[in-house]
Design a protein around this motif. Structure first.
Motif, PDB file in Angstrom:
ATOM      1  N   UNK A  65      22.868   4.827   0.162  1.00  0.00           N
ATOM      2  CA  UNK A  65      22.798   3.628  -0.666  1.00  0.00           C
ATOM      3  C   UNK A  65      24.191   3.378  -1.228  1.00  0.00           C
ATOM      4  N   UNK A  66      24.670   2.140  -1.082  1.00  0.00           N
ATOM      5  CA  UNK A  66      25.953   1.741  -1.655  1.00  0.00           C
ATOM      6  C   UNK A  66      25.692   0.700  -2.718  1.00  0.00           C
ATOM      7  N   UNK A  67      26.409   0.813  -3.819  1.00  0.00           N
ATOM      8  CA  UNK A  67      26.305  -0.134  -4.924  1.00  0.00           C
ATOM      9  C   UNK A  67      27.674  -0.749  -5.118  1.00  0.00           C
ATOM     10  N   UNK A  68      27.767  -2.050  -4.813  1.00  0.00           N
ATOM     11  CA  UNK A  68      29.045  -2.761  -4.833  1.00  0.00           C
ATOM     12  C   UNK A  68      29.084  -3.786  -5.952  1.00  0.00           C
ATOM     13  N   UNK A  69      30.182  -3.774  -6.706  1.00  0.00           N
ATOM     14  CA  UNK A  69      30.358  -4.720  -7.805  1.00  0.00           C
ATOM     15  C   UNK A  69      30.582  -6.131  -7.262  1.00  0.00           C
ATOM     16  N   UNK A  70      29.833  -7.064  -7.806  1.00  0.00           N
ATOM     17  CA  UNK A  70      30.026  -8.490  -7.537  1.00  0.00           C
ATOM     18  C   UNK A  70      30.023  -9.216  -8.877  1.00  0.00           C
ATOM     19  N   UNK A  71      30.665 -10.366  -8.925  1.00  0.00           N
ATOM     20  CA  UNK A  71      30.750 -11.094 -10.190  1.00  0.00           C
ATOM     21  C   UNK A  71      29.540 -11.983 -10.447  1.00  0.00           C
ATOM     22  N   UNK A  72      28.914 -12.467  -9.390  1.00  0.00           N
ATOM     23  CA  UNK A  72      27.780 -13.378  -9.589  1.00  0.00           C
ATOM     24  C   UNK A  72      26.506 -12.606  -9.929  1.00  0.00           C
ATOM     25  N   UNK A  73      25.627 -13.262 -10.664  1.00  0.00           N
ATOM     26  CA  UNK A  73      24.353 -12.667 -11.049  1.00  0.00           C
ATOM     27  C   UNK A  73      23.294 -12.931  -9.993  1.00  0.00           C
ATOM     28  N   UNK A  74      22.275 -12.091  -9.983  1.00  0.00           N
ATOM     29  CA  UNK A  74      21.118 -12.311  -9.124  1.00  0.00           C
ATOM     30  C   UNK A  74      20.386 -13.543  -9.644  1.00  0.00           C
ATOM     31  N   UNK A  75      20.013 -14.448  -8.735  1.00  0.00           N
ATOM     32  CA  UNK A  75      19.416 -15.709  -9.160  1.00  0.00           C
ATOM     33  C   UNK A  75      17.964 -15.843  -8.714  1.00  0.00           C
ATOM     34  N   UNK A  76      17.664 -15.445  -7.499  1.00  0.00           N
ATOM     35  CA  UNK A  76      16.316 -15.625  -6.966  1.00  0.00           C
ATOM     36  C   UNK A  76      15.764 -14.298  -6.471  1.00  0.00           C
ATOM     37  N   UNK A  77      14.528 -14.332  -6.023  1.00  0.00           N
ATOM     38  CA  UNK A  77      13.855 -13.151  -5.485  1.00  0.00           C
ATOM     39  C   UNK A  77      14.651 -12.556  -4.326  1.00  0.00           C
ATOM     40  N   UNK A  78      14.658 -11.219  -4.262  1.00  0.00           N
ATOM     41  CA  UNK A  78      15.318 -10.536  -3.140  1.00  0.00           C
ATOM     42  C   UNK A  78      14.739 -11.019  -1.814  1.00  0.00           C
ATOM     43  N   UNK A  79      15.573 -11.099  -0.805  1.00  0.00           N
ATOM     44  CA  UNK A  79      15.083 -11.385   0.544  1.00  0.00           C
ATOM     45  C   UNK A  79      14.609 -10.106   1.220  1.00  0.00           C
ATOM     46  N   UNK A  80      15.100  -8.966   0.773  1.00  0.00           N
ATOM     47  CA  UNK A  80      14.695  -7.654   1.285  1.00  0.00           C
ATOM     48  C   UNK A  80      14.489  -6.763   0.063  1.00  0.00           C
ATOM     49  N   UNK A  81      13.475  -5.912   0.109  1.00  0.00           N
ATOM     50  CA  UNK A  81      13.280  -4.983  -1.006  1.00  0.00           C
ATOM     51  C   UNK A  81      12.791  -3.642  -0.468  1.00  0.00           C
ATOM     52  N   UNK A  82      12.830  -2.634  -1.316  1.00  0.00           N
ATOM     53  CA  UNK A  82      12.357  -1.298  -0.957  1.00  0.00           C
ATOM     54  C   UNK A  82      10.917  -1.136  -1.408  1.00  0.00           C
ATOM     55  N   UNK A  83      10.108  -0.462  -0.595  1.00  0.00           N
ATOM     56  CA  UNK A  83       8.756  -0.047  -0.968  1.00  0.00           C
ATOM     57  C   UNK A  83       8.779   1.463  -1.152  1.00  0.00           C
ATOM     58  N   UNK A  84       8.350   1.919  -2.317  1.00  0.00           N
ATOM     59  CA  UNK A  84       8.318   3.345  -2.628  1.00  0.00           C
ATOM     60  C   UNK A  84       6.879   3.819  -2.689  1.00  0.00           C
ATOM     61  N   UNK A  85       6.696   5.101  -2.471  1.00  0.00           N
ATOM     62  CA  UNK A  85       5.399   5.729  -2.638  1.00  0.00           C
ATOM     63  C   UNK A  85       5.644   7.122  -3.204  1.00  0.00           C
ATOM     64  N   UNK A  86       4.590   7.730  -3.744  1.00  0.00           N
ATOM     65  CA  UNK A  86       4.716   9.104  -4.224  1.00  0.00           C
ATOM     66  C   UNK A  86       5.280   9.219  -5.616  1.00  0.00           C
ATOM     67  N   UNK A  87       5.264   8.174  -6.394  1.00  0.00           N
ATOM     68  CA  UNK A  87       5.776   8.221  -7.751  1.00  0.00           C
ATOM     69  C   UNK A  87       4.770   7.556  -8.670  1.00  0.00           C
ATOM     70  N   UNK A  88       5.063   7.512  -9.957  1.00  0.00           N
ATOM     71  CA  UNK A  88       4.173   6.797 -10.865  1.00  0.00           C
ATOM     72  C   UNK A  88       4.968   5.781 -11.675  1.00  0.00           C
ATOM     73  N   UNK A  89       4.297   4.738 -12.078  1.00  0.00           N
ATOM     74  CA  UNK A  89       4.934   3.627 -12.772  1.00  0.00           C
ATOM     75  C   UNK A  89       5.597   4.096 -14.063  1.00  0.00           C
ATOM     76  N   UNK A  90       4.933   4.968 -14.805  1.00  0.00           N
ATOM     77  CA  UNK A  90       5.467   5.410 -16.090  1.00  0.00           C
ATOM     78  C   UNK A  90       6.831   6.081 -15.934  1.00  0.00           C
ATOM     79  N   UNK A  91       6.996   6.907 -14.925  1.00  0.00           N
ATOM     80  CA  UNK A  91       8.291   7.572 -14.703  1.00  0.00           C
ATOM     81  C   UNK A  91       9.361   6.552 -14.372  1.00  0.00           C
ATOM     82  N   UNK A  92       9.030   5.587 -13.500  1.00  0.00           N
ATOM     83  CA  UNK A  92      10.009   4.571 -13.120  1.00  0.00           C
ATOM     84  C   UNK A  92      10.434   3.740 -14.333  1.00  0.00           C
TER      85      UNK A  92
END
Length: 127
Positions: A65-92
């Motif tokens: 995973x790479x995290x790159x600095x950009x100046x613009x803010x996120x405006x709309x829903x992601x076009x791609x997202x991650x689906x996780x399993x094996x965790x619980x909402x409270x921990x996240x």
């Protein structure tokens, strides 16, 4: 055949978002900074890892995973997202995620600290 190598996130503060995802994902950690990398950052005018404009999170297996600095803010829903399993909402949530919706049993839509959506999918119980 192609293989997935990296998942790249645009963000305002790569170091903090990298720490969030390294904490969320089992077996992932922020790549360590050796003296050569610290010197490279200083030569670019950055005082250290907290200001790094491109932070790497890696695991023994799986995509980096790479995290790159950009100046613009996120405006709309992601076009791609991650689906996780094996965790619980409270921990996240305790790590900094926000719950956005729970459209059906076994599915919770969340956002990371910078607003990137991801899902937590809970498999149905075995009969």
């Amino acid at each position: 055949m192609a293989r997935l190598r990296d998942v790249v996130f645009d963000c305002h503060h790569p170091a903090s978002l990298a720490r969030f995802w390294a904490s969320v994902l089992d077996g992932y950690e922020v790549a360590p900074y050796d003296e050569e990398e610290l010197e490279r950052l200083r030569s670019l005018g950055f005082s250290g890892p907290e200001e790094d404009p491109s932070v790497l999170v890696e695991a023994a297996s799986g995509p980096r995973l790479f995290f790159n600095r950009v100046s613009e803010s996120k405006v709309v829903k992601n076009r791609v997202h991650l689906d996780l399993t094996g965790d619980n909402v409270e921990r996240l949530v305790s790590l900094g995620a926000r719950v956005l919706a729970s459209p059906e049993d076994g599915l919770v839509v969340l956002a990371d600290p910078e607003g990137n959506e991801f899902c937590l999918v809970t498999p149905p119980p075995s009969p």
